[in-house]
Design a protein around this motif. Structure first.
Motif, PDB file in Angstrom:
ATOM      1  N   SER A   1       9.879   3.917  -1.952  1.00 26.20           N
ATOM      2  CA  SER A   1      10.586   3.408  -3.126  1.00 26.20           C
ATOM      3  C   SER A   1      12.006   3.966  -3.216  1.00 26.20           C
ATOM      4  N   ALA A   2      12.154   5.283  -3.028  1.00 31.75           N
ATOM      5  CA  ALA A   2      13.464   5.902  -3.199  1.00 31.75           C
ATOM      6  C   ALA A   2      14.413   5.545  -2.065  1.00 31.75           C
ATOM      7  N   LYS A   3      13.883   5.294  -0.881  1.00 30.72           N
ATOM      8  CA  LYS A   3      14.744   5.020   0.275  1.00 30.72           C
ATOM      9  C   LYS A   3      14.629   3.577   0.743  1.00 30.72           C
ATOM     10  N   PHE A   4      14.161   2.711  -0.162  1.00 26.52           N
ATOM     11  CA  PHE A   4      13.969   1.312   0.240  1.00 26.52           C
ATOM     12  C   PHE A   4      15.278   0.685   0.677  1.00 26.52           C
ATOM     13  N   THR A   5      16.321   0.892  -0.109  1.00 25.09           N
ATOM     14  CA  THR A   5      17.611   0.273   0.219  1.00 25.09           C
ATOM     15  C   THR A   5      18.335   0.991   1.349  1.00 25.09           C
ATOM     16  N   GLU A   6      17.906   2.221   1.684  1.00 25.19           N
ATOM     17  CA  GLU A   6      18.543   2.970   2.766  1.00 25.19           C
ATOM     18  C   GLU A   6      17.976   2.615   4.131  1.00 25.19           C
ATOM     19  N   GLY A   7      16.982   1.761   4.175  1.00 24.79           N
ATOM     20  CA  GLY A   7      16.402   1.368   5.454  1.00 24.79           C
ATOM     21  C   GLY A   7      14.897   1.348   5.469  1.00 24.79           C
TER      22      GLY A   7
ATOM     23  N   VAL B   1       8.395   7.190   6.020  1.00 22.01           N
ATOM     24  CA  VAL B   1       7.572   6.036   5.658  1.00 22.01           C
ATOM     25  C   VAL B   1       6.533   5.757   6.738  1.00 22.01           C
ATOM     26  N   GLY B   2       6.973   5.676   7.999  1.00 18.55           N
ATOM     27  CA  GLY B   2       6.044   5.343   9.074  1.00 18.55           C
ATOM     28  C   GLY B   2       5.007   6.406   9.301  1.00 18.55           C
TER      29      GLY B   2
ATOM     30  N   ALA C   1      -1.950   1.852  10.479  1.00 18.92           N
ATOM     31  CA  ALA C   1      -1.648   3.216  10.922  1.00 18.92           C
ATOM     32  C   ALA C   1      -0.993   3.210  12.292  1.00 18.92           C
ATOM     33  N   ALA C   2      -1.483   2.355  13.187  1.00 21.34           N
ATOM     34  CA  ALA C   2      -0.901   2.270  14.519  1.00 21.34           C
ATOM     35  C   ALA C   2       0.535   1.780  14.451  1.00 21.34           C
ATOM     36  N   ALA C   3       0.804   0.784  13.616  1.00 21.03           N
ATOM     37  CA  ALA C   3       2.164   0.269  13.486  1.00 21.03           C
ATOM     38  C   ALA C   3       3.114   1.357  12.984  1.00 21.03           C
TER      39      ALA C   3
ATOM     40  N   VAL D   1       8.687  -4.347   6.095  1.00 27.96           N
ATOM     41  CA  VAL D   1       8.629  -5.668   6.731  1.00 27.96           C
ATOM     42  C   VAL D   1       7.966  -5.593   8.099  1.00 27.96           C
ATOM     43  N   ALA D   2       8.285  -4.549   8.876  1.00 20.82           N
ATOM     44  CA  ALA D   2       7.831  -4.485  10.262  1.00 20.82           C
ATOM     45  C   ALA D   2       6.341  -4.209  10.383  1.00 20.82           C
ATOM     46  N   VAL D   3       5.786  -3.389   9.500  1.00 22.55           N
ATOM     47  CA  VAL D   3       4.368  -3.044   9.626  1.00 22.55           C
ATOM     48  C   VAL D   3       3.467  -4.275   9.516  1.00 22.55           C
ATOM     49  N   PRO D   4       3.620  -5.128   8.515  1.00 22.99           N
ATOM     50  CA  PRO D   4       2.770  -6.337   8.490  1.00 22.99           C
ATOM     51  C   PRO D   4       2.971  -7.239   9.703  1.00 22.99           C
ATOM     52  N   LEU D   5       4.207  -7.335  10.196  1.00 21.58           N
ATOM     53  CA  LEU D   5       4.452  -8.170  11.375  1.00 21.58           C
ATOM     54  C   LEU D   5       3.751  -7.599  12.601  1.00 21.58           C
ATOM     55  N   LEU D   6       3.819  -6.279  12.758  1.00 23.28           N
ATOM     56  CA  LEU D   6       3.133  -5.659  13.885  1.00 23.28           C
ATOM     57  C   LEU D   6       1.625  -5.798  13.761  1.00 23.28           C
ATOM     58  N   VAL D   7       1.104  -5.645  12.552  1.00 25.78           N
ATOM     59  CA  VAL D   7      -0.339  -5.824  12.343  1.00 25.78           C
ATOM     60  C   VAL D   7      -0.755  -7.240  12.716  1.00 25.78           C
TER      61      VAL D   7
END
Length: 743
Positions: free
Chosen positions: A543-549, A495-496, A228-230, A555-561
């Motif tokens: 899912s709908a905007k996965f390819t749009e960014g 998403v975030g 949640a913080a990420a 990817v970033a959320v697990p890295l930040l966690v």
């Protein structure tokens, strides 16, 4: 953390210094007992050759440097931790008899000693304001009239582009699909109300500040809280960069000649926001409150004039212009439109995260502010969508939907320009919500050990300066990297932020199941509905905007966690190494991390347990080295002098000089045929320490202190190099005996 309706705890500078636990206090008492029973030295620690209270200076002129750097003020100790601003600064009251006296450094004590440093400090104060006393934190909190615009600027400004984002997706299916905007808007209004009521329930349940990070951590576990913080941190950074980009684009659209200065203008706005927030919460609120209220009044005027015009034709909707079909109307497109419109909710969690920033009663004022925010959001969002439908407006290149509505409502006169100016200003300042939320999120994370402890620190103006600077730098990097055109990052918003919404609402469901108070089933149902709707938006956007960014967030959320987790592991190791333990007790429960390295020698918490060996590296016999040797011998501990010689002949010559001096201290020479000094000396000391790890090695280094910094290249800086080389050795203390050069 259970439900409670007491006042929220005020964030004070003391947060950097948490109190000891009962177990630590017990260990501290047992360690202190050995100090009191030190054999043969009763009361030794209280015998001082000076008066530490500096009472001899009272009523007498003091040296100018002393008075400037350490001004002394005496005041009656306050059990609450401070005096009202201005009271102690004027000298305070004379302490009554038998009451403790305290020395207080005045504002002048914070000025640097050099002329350049004082000049920079005065410039800083001119820009950010003079420093505030710690006790002034009680007066820096926000009243509701200020908190509403400060914390709602992001939320309310999103109605300027949220409805347009929803219509842009529906428009792919042609003009006939625009009729779905009303039912989708109704569903979004339900989502706004449900999430708003959910956070309204969260505030009294967590009156000390209830961001998604705290709620998810408390009820779903550490990893859920970090996720949640990420998500929130990414949302805050994007809020700054995207809002400023939108505002700058609005300015350059009206003034095309400024288009080539898009990036410098954006950086300038970030700098202004940073400076305003570094001046403190109350000052920033007073600065940024007017634009938010101006934007709300402008939208109310647009809606009022638009509905009056629609009433004149019996509320008959005007037909939209023909639009070609690009994509078939299906469930996926409808869900994409719904998730795009949901960006109108970004910033709705800001109030629950900033409860301690309100005036008493904190949770009650925060809840009232949130209710006003959600009510204004629903009214403005629904009104804009309905007016878009009545006027037949569709997204068009070169002009926003809100701009088209303003032209419909005010076809003549200056009102259209005023509406556009208010919109551009609120978009530029919408980032201010992130400037309130991001540093507080880092504060809560640092308090739990998931972020560097420096984010606990309150700056000169009682603002979280480090968090504000990190947010500004990160947002500026994103803004520059995308050349000020950050619209491609808008898909990351949903998403975030909805990741944080979903985890927060799910956490509250667990909270109500654990703390079954009056009406818990109703509250649980509200939070469960909020979690379900937020989760739906999250899955749709991801899912709908996965390819749009949206893949960036995935990817970033697990890295930040992972990063936050590693920070906590480091602090856990530090706490394990520094934990207070009674004399002779085993380390704290649980194995220490395997890679934490060697720790300090055990059992050295009382003076009689410390065994010394003083070591003095001597390069040549001069005034500096003789002063270091004299200082070492005055300590009354075993002393060893070490000399490194490049060859045997120089070693013999130095021994002759040593004997001429009198051979008062044991000398050991180390021949270094490769002429290295620091490396062989560090290895020699490490070998000595390995042979007797129970000893504390005090290395005393003579150091020449230069008055002019430009002379430093003329010296080898061997003292600093040796200090860095020995820093990793446990049980080794490096100190220096300075010799000051005149001129």
């Amino acid at each position: 953390m259970g439900e409670g309706r007491g006042e929220g705890t005020v964030v004070t500078p003391s947060a950097e210094f948490p109190p000891l636990t009962p177990a630590e206090l017990d260990a501290l008492r047992r360690i202190g007992a050995q100090w009191r029973t030190a054999p043969g030295r009763p009361g030794w620690s209280r015998e001082l050759p000076v008066d530490p209270t500096l009472g001899r200076y009272r009523g007498r002129p003091t040296p100018s440097r002393f008075g400037r750097l350490t001004p002394i003020e005496m005041f009656r100790a306050n059990a609450a931790g401070g005096e009202p601003p201005g009271k102690a600064a004027a000298g305070g009251e004379r302490p009554e008899e038998n009451e403790p006296e305290e020395l207080v450094a005045t504002e002048g004590a914070t000025l640097p000693g050099s002329r350049l440093g004082r000049g920079l400090a005065r410039l800083r104060r001119a820009v950010f304001g003079p420093p505030l006393r710690s006790s002034a934190v009680l007066y820096e909190r926000m009243r509701k009239l200020v908190a509403l615009p400060v914390l709602s600027s992001d939320l309310l400004s999103s109605v300027a582009y949220g409805p347009e984002a929803m219509l842009s997706v529906l428009l792919l299916a042609g003009g006939g699909a625009l009729g779905l905007s009303l039912p989708l808007a109704a569903l979004l209004v339900v989502l706004m109300v449900v999430v708003g009521v959910s956070y309204r329930q969260t505030i009294p349940a967590y009156p000390h500040g209830a961001g998604s990070y705290i709620v998810a951590s408390d009820n779903l576990g550490s990893m859920a809280g970090l996720a949640a913080a990420a998500g929130l941190m990414m949302d805050y950074v994007l809020t700054v960069s995207v809002s400023i980009a939108a505002g700058v684009n609005a300015v350059t659209s009206a003034l095309p000649g400024l288009a080539r200065f898009t990036v410098p203008l954006g950086i300038l706005v970030i700098a202004v926001l940073l400076a305003g927030n570094l001046r403190g919460v109350r000052t920033a609120g007073n600065i940024f409150a007017i634009p938010t209220y101006a934007f709300v009044l402008a939208l109310v005027a647009v809606l009022g004039a638009g509905f009056v015009q629609a009433a004149g034709r019996g509320f008959a909707p005007l037909p939209p212009p023909p639009v070609p079909v690009v994509e078939g109307l299906g469930l996926l497109l409808v869900l994409r439109a719904f998730s795009s419109g949901a960006v109108s909710m970004t910033g709705i969690e800001a109030v629950s995260n900033a409860v301690p920033a309100f005036r008493p009663t904190e949770w009650r004022n925060a809840r009232a502010t949130l209710s006003f925010m959600v009510g204004m959001l629903v009214a403005l969002f629904a009104g804009i969508v309905v007016l878009i439908h009545l006027n037949g407006v569709v997204p068009a290149p070169g002009q926003t939907v809100l701009s088209q509505l303003a032209r419909h409502s005010f076809p003549t006169g200056p009102w259209y320009a005023l509406v556009q100016a208010a919109t551009a200003l609120i978009l530029l300042l919408a980032a201010n919500t992130a400037y309130n939320g991001f540093p507080r999120l880092l504060f809560f994370m640092a308090r739990a050990g998931h972020a560097p402890r420096r984010f606990l620190h309150l700056g000169d103006r009682l603002a979280f300066s480090d968090g504000l600077v990190v947010l500004s730098v990160t947002a500026a990097v994103v803004f520059v990297a995308f050349g000020g055109h950050t619209q491609s990052l808008i898909p990351l918003y949903a998403v975030g932020v909805f990741l944080a919404f979903t985890l927060s609402q799910a956490g509250m469901v667990v909270h109500w199941r654990r703390h079954r108070g009056a009406g818990w089933r109703r509250r649980l149902a509200v939070n469960a509905l909020g979690a379900a709707l937020s989760g739906l938006v999250l899955l749709t956007a991801a899912s709908a905007k996965f390819t749009e960014g949206a893949w960036v967030v995935v990817v970033a959320v697990p890295l930040l966690v992972l990063l936050f987790h590693r920070v906590q592991v480091h602090y856990r190791r530090l706490n394990h190494a520094l934990a207070l333990r009674p004399p002779g007790a085993a380390p704290a429960a649980g194995p220490a991390p395997a890679d934490r390295g060697p720790g300090p020698p055990e059992g050295e918490e009382s003076p009689q347990q410390v065994r010394h060996l003083v070591i003095v590296p001597v390069a040549r016999l001069n005034l500096a080295s003789l002063r270091a040797l004299a200082y070492a011998a005055s300590l009354g501990q075993p002393t060893l002098a070490v000399h490194l010689a490049p060859e045997e002949g120089e070693a013999d010559q130095f021994r002759e000089q040593w004997e001429a001096w009198g051979d008062h201290v044991r000398l050991e020479t180390v021949v270094s045929p490769y002429r290295a000094v620091i490396g062989p000396l560090a290895h020699y000391l490490e070998a000595l320490h390995a042979s007797r790890p129970d000893l504390v090695f005090t290395v005393i280094v003579p150091e020449v202190v230069l008055r002019r910094s430009w002379y430093r290249p003329l010296h080898s800086q061997a003292e600093q190099r040796l200090r860095r080389a020995l820093r990793r050795l446990p049980g080794v203390v490096v100190t220096s005996v300075p010799v000051h050069l005149p001129g």
